[in-house]
Every structure is written in C-alpha cells, then in structure tokens.
Write a protein that holds these residues in place. Structure first.
Motif, PDB file in Angstrom:
ATOM      1  N   ASP A 149       0.851  -1.194   0.000  1.00 38.18           N
ATOM      2  CA  ASP A 149       0.000   0.000   0.000  1.00 38.18           C
ATOM      3  C   ASP A 149       0.884   1.240   0.000  1.00 38.18           C
ATOM      4  O   ASP A 149       1.212   1.781   1.053  1.00 38.18           O
ATOM      5  CB  ASP A 149      -0.922  -0.024   1.219  1.00 38.18           C
ATOM      6  N   ILE A 150       1.253   1.683  -1.203  1.00 38.92           N
ATOM      7  CA  ILE A 150       2.170   2.815  -1.363  1.00 38.92           C
ATOM      8  C   ILE A 150       1.380   4.014  -1.871  1.00 38.92           C
ATOM      9  O   ILE A 150       0.617   3.901  -2.823  1.00 38.92           O
ATOM     10  CB  ILE A 150       3.278   2.480  -2.372  1.00 38.92           C
ATOM     11  N   GLU A 151       1.604   5.158  -1.254  1.00 34.46           N
ATOM     12  CA  GLU A 151       0.970   6.396  -1.710  1.00 34.46           C
ATOM     13  C   GLU A 151       2.048   7.289  -2.312  1.00 34.46           C
ATOM     14  O   GLU A 151       3.054   7.585  -1.668  1.00 34.46           O
ATOM     15  CB  GLU A 151       0.288   7.102  -0.545  1.00 34.46           C
ATOM     16  N   VAL A 152       1.849   7.700  -3.558  1.00 31.37           N
ATOM     17  CA  VAL A 152       2.809   8.542  -4.271  1.00 31.37           C
ATOM     18  C   VAL A 152       2.143   9.875  -4.581  1.00 31.37           C
ATOM     19  O   VAL A 152       1.068   9.908  -5.175  1.00 31.37           O
ATOM     20  CB  VAL A 152       3.290   7.862  -5.573  1.00 31.37           C
ATOM     21  N   THR A 153       2.796  10.970  -4.183  1.00 38.40           N
ATOM     22  CA  THR A 153       2.265  12.319  -4.409  1.00 38.40           C
ATOM     23  C   THR A 153       3.344  13.185  -5.031  1.00 38.40           C
ATOM     24  O   THR A 153       4.465  13.248  -4.511  1.00 38.40           O
ATOM     25  CB  THR A 153       1.828  12.956  -3.076  1.00 38.40           C
ATOM     26  N   VAL A 154       3.028  13.854  -6.141  1.00 37.52           N
ATOM     27  CA  VAL A 154       3.983  14.769  -6.764  1.00 37.52           C
ATOM     28  C   VAL A 154       4.098  16.008  -5.881  1.00 37.52           C
ATOM     29  O   VAL A 154       3.106  16.665  -5.580  1.00 37.52           O
ATOM     30  CB  VAL A 154       3.539  15.160  -8.194  1.00 37.52           C
ATOM     31  N   VAL A 155       5.326  16.303  -5.452  1.00 38.86           N
ATOM     32  CA  VAL A 155       5.563  17.428  -4.539  1.00 38.86           C
ATOM     33  C   VAL A 155       5.782  18.720  -5.300  1.00 38.86           C
ATOM     34  O   VAL A 155       5.196  19.747  -4.980  1.00 38.86           O
ATOM     35  CB  VAL A 155       6.782  17.135  -3.627  1.00 38.86           C
ATOM     36  N   ASP A 156       6.630  18.679  -6.305  1.00 36.75           N
ATOM     37  CA  ASP A 156       6.907  19.898  -7.072  1.00 36.75           C
ATOM     38  C   ASP A 156       6.838  19.585  -8.559  1.00 36.75           C
ATOM     39  O   ASP A 156       7.797  19.227  -9.190  1.00 36.75           O
ATOM     40  CB  ASP A 156       8.271  20.479  -6.703  1.00 36.75           C
ATOM     41  N   GLY A 157       5.667  19.719  -9.097  1.00 39.48           N
ATOM     42  CA  GLY A 157       5.473  19.464 -10.524  1.00 39.48           C
ATOM     43  C   GLY A 157       4.178  20.095 -10.982  1.00 39.48           C
ATOM     44  O   GLY A 157       3.316  20.433 -10.178  1.00 39.48           O
ATOM     45  N   GLU A 158       4.061  20.264 -12.281  1.00 41.49           N
ATOM     46  CA  GLU A 158       2.866  20.899 -12.838  1.00 41.49           C
ATOM     47  C   GLU A 158       1.677  19.953 -12.869  1.00 41.49           C
ATOM     48  O   GLU A 158       0.544  20.360 -12.672  1.00 41.49           O
ATOM     49  CB  GLU A 158       3.172  21.383 -14.258  1.00 41.49           C
ATOM     50  N   ASN A 159       1.926  18.690 -13.143  1.00 39.65           N
ATOM     51  CA  ASN A 159       0.848  17.723 -13.310  1.00 39.65           C
ATOM     52  C   ASN A 159       0.911  16.689 -12.185  1.00 39.65           C
ATOM     53  O   ASN A 159       1.915  15.992 -12.048  1.00 39.65           O
ATOM     54  CB  ASN A 159       0.984  17.039 -14.673  1.00 39.65           C
ATOM     55  N   PRO A 160      -0.139  16.557 -11.380  1.00 38.77           N
ATOM     56  CA  PRO A 160      -0.098  15.595 -10.275  1.00 38.77           C
ATOM     57  C   PRO A 160      -0.168  14.133 -10.728  1.00 38.77           C
ATOM     58  O   PRO A 160       0.041  13.240  -9.908  1.00 38.77           O
ATOM     59  CB  PRO A 160      -1.328  15.963  -9.441  1.00 38.77           C
ATOM     60  N   ASP A 161      -0.441  13.898 -12.021  1.00 40.87           N
ATOM     61  CA  ASP A 161      -0.564  12.526 -12.509  1.00 40.87           C
ATOM     62  C   ASP A 161       0.687  12.011 -13.205  1.00 40.87           C
ATOM     63  O   ASP A 161       0.774  10.833 -13.532  1.00 40.87           O
ATOM     64  CB  ASP A 161      -1.743  12.420 -13.481  1.00 40.87           C
ATOM     65  N   SER A 162       1.656  12.891 -13.476  1.00 40.70           N
ATOM     66  CA  SER A 162       2.873  12.435 -14.153  1.00 40.70           C
ATOM     67  C   SER A 162       4.101  12.922 -13.389  1.00 40.70           C
ATOM     68  O   SER A 162       4.142  14.034 -12.880  1.00 40.70           O
ATOM     69  CB  SER A 162       2.919  12.925 -15.596  1.00 40.70           C
ATOM     70  N   TRP A 163       5.083  12.071 -13.361  1.00 48.58           N
ATOM     71  CA  TRP A 163       6.333  12.323 -12.644  1.00 48.58           C
ATOM     72  C   TRP A 163       7.399  12.632 -13.685  1.00 48.58           C
ATOM     73  O   TRP A 163       8.060  11.768 -14.198  1.00 48.58           O
ATOM     74  CB  TRP A 163       6.641  11.091 -11.826  1.00 48.58           C
ATOM     75  N   ARG A 164       7.513  13.912 -14.013  1.00 50.18           N
ATOM     76  CA  ARG A 164       8.402  14.353 -15.084  1.00 50.18           C
ATOM     77  C   ARG A 164       9.858  14.392 -14.610  1.00 50.18           C
ATOM     78  O   ARG A 164      10.114  14.446 -13.418  1.00 50.18           O
ATOM     79  CB  ARG A 164       7.984  15.741 -15.564  1.00 50.18           C
ATOM     80  N   PRO A 165      10.798  14.369 -15.554  1.00 44.96           N
ATOM     81  CA  PRO A 165      12.207  14.502 -15.169  1.00 44.96           C
ATOM     82  C   PRO A 165      12.431  15.784 -14.365  1.00 44.96           C
ATOM     83  O   PRO A 165      11.962  16.850 -14.735  1.00 44.96           O
ATOM     84  CB  PRO A 165      12.946  14.565 -16.514  1.00 44.96           C
ATOM     85  N   GLY A 166      13.101  15.648 -13.236  1.00 45.89           N
ATOM     86  CA  GLY A 166      13.359  16.787 -12.349  1.00 45.89           C
ATOM     87  C   GLY A 166      12.326  16.936 -11.256  1.00 45.89           C
ATOM     88  O   GLY A 166      12.568  17.644 -10.284  1.00 45.89           O
TER      89      GLY A 166
END
Length: 152
Positions: free
Chosen positions: A101-118
């Motif tokens: 049960d892992i929860e992944v949240t984008v901390v600093d990005g434009e789109n909360p659904d994609s984990w972009r480079p950087g």
C-alpha cells in the motif's frame, strides 16, 4: 549417355529444392531473431532512460513524521523519461519485506498525474510498530533500484 544427363538433372533439381527450403528456414529464423533483438533493445532503452534518486536526508525524521506510523521518502526523477505518479510501477521493500500500500504524491510538478524529469514525489507507506534501529528501503522502478538507509 542420356541416362547420365537425366540422373544429373534429377540430382540438380533435388539439391536446388533442398537449398531453397534450407534458405527459407534460415531466413525465417533470422527474421524472428532480428525482431527479438529489436524488442529487447527498445526495452533496454526504456530502462536506461529511467533513473531515480532518493533525496531524503537520512538524518531527518523518516518514520512517524506526522504521527501516523508511516515511512516518508522524497524521490526525484533524474532520468529522461516521464514516469507515472502512482504506485503501480514502483516497488518498495522495507528491510526486504514488500510494501503493498504505497501512496505517491507529486511534490513539485505541474501535473499531479505524471512524474516528469526533475520532479520530486513523496512516497509514503504504513509500517506500524517499526522497531528502533537501522532500516533499509529499496525503491525500484523500471529496472532502476535505489537503496536508502535510515535509523529510527
């Protein structure tokens, strides 16, 4: 003399037929081998373009930071590929035990659904009653593995 020419002709035709069937089999095998190598190269290219780093400070409070007995890690996408911002492709092991049960949240990005480079994501998972001492978390995505050690 004619019987020798006829037997030579029959042998020639038979050898041409055998050579054609062998060539067809080899061509088919080489084609399948080429496709397999191409697919493996594409998969390897995806793995090479995937790179993540755990950027949490091992001296900071990793466990029970918010009082809910979770382990919280910050992980940065240092590769060149956009990754999904969910736990579907992310594998996390705590002291060798799989965390489901892992929860992944984008901390600093434009789109909360994609984990972009950087971009950085927060990875949280519940670990009630984690014993004090040294612990090891292994984060794996698309063949890239990172190990993070911390103390409770």
């Amino acid at each position: 003399m004619a019987s020798v020419s006829a037997s030579h002709l029959i042998l020639f035709i038979a050898s041409v037929l055998v050579a054609a069937s062998v060539a067809g089999t080899i061509t088919n095998t080489v084609g399948r081998l080429s496709e397999g190598v191409s697919e493996q190269g594409d998969a390897l290219s995806q793995d090479v373009r995937t790179d993540v780093e755990v950027i949490s400070d091992s001296g900071a409070q990793i466990y029970n930071r918010t009082g809910d007995e979770n382990v919280t890690l910050l992980v940065k996408n240092t590769g060149s590929r956009i990754l999904p911002a969910n736990g579907d492709q992310l594998t996390v092991l705590l002291d060798g035990a799989f965390q489901s049960d892992i929860e992944v949240t984008v901390v600093d990005g434009e789109n909360p659904d994609s984990w972009r480079p950087g971009d950085v994501v927060r990875v949280e998972f519940a670990t009630p009653d984690l014993a004090s001492g040294d612990h090891r978390v292994k984060v794996s995505i698309n063949g890239d593995e990172e190990v993070f050690r911390f103390n409770v």
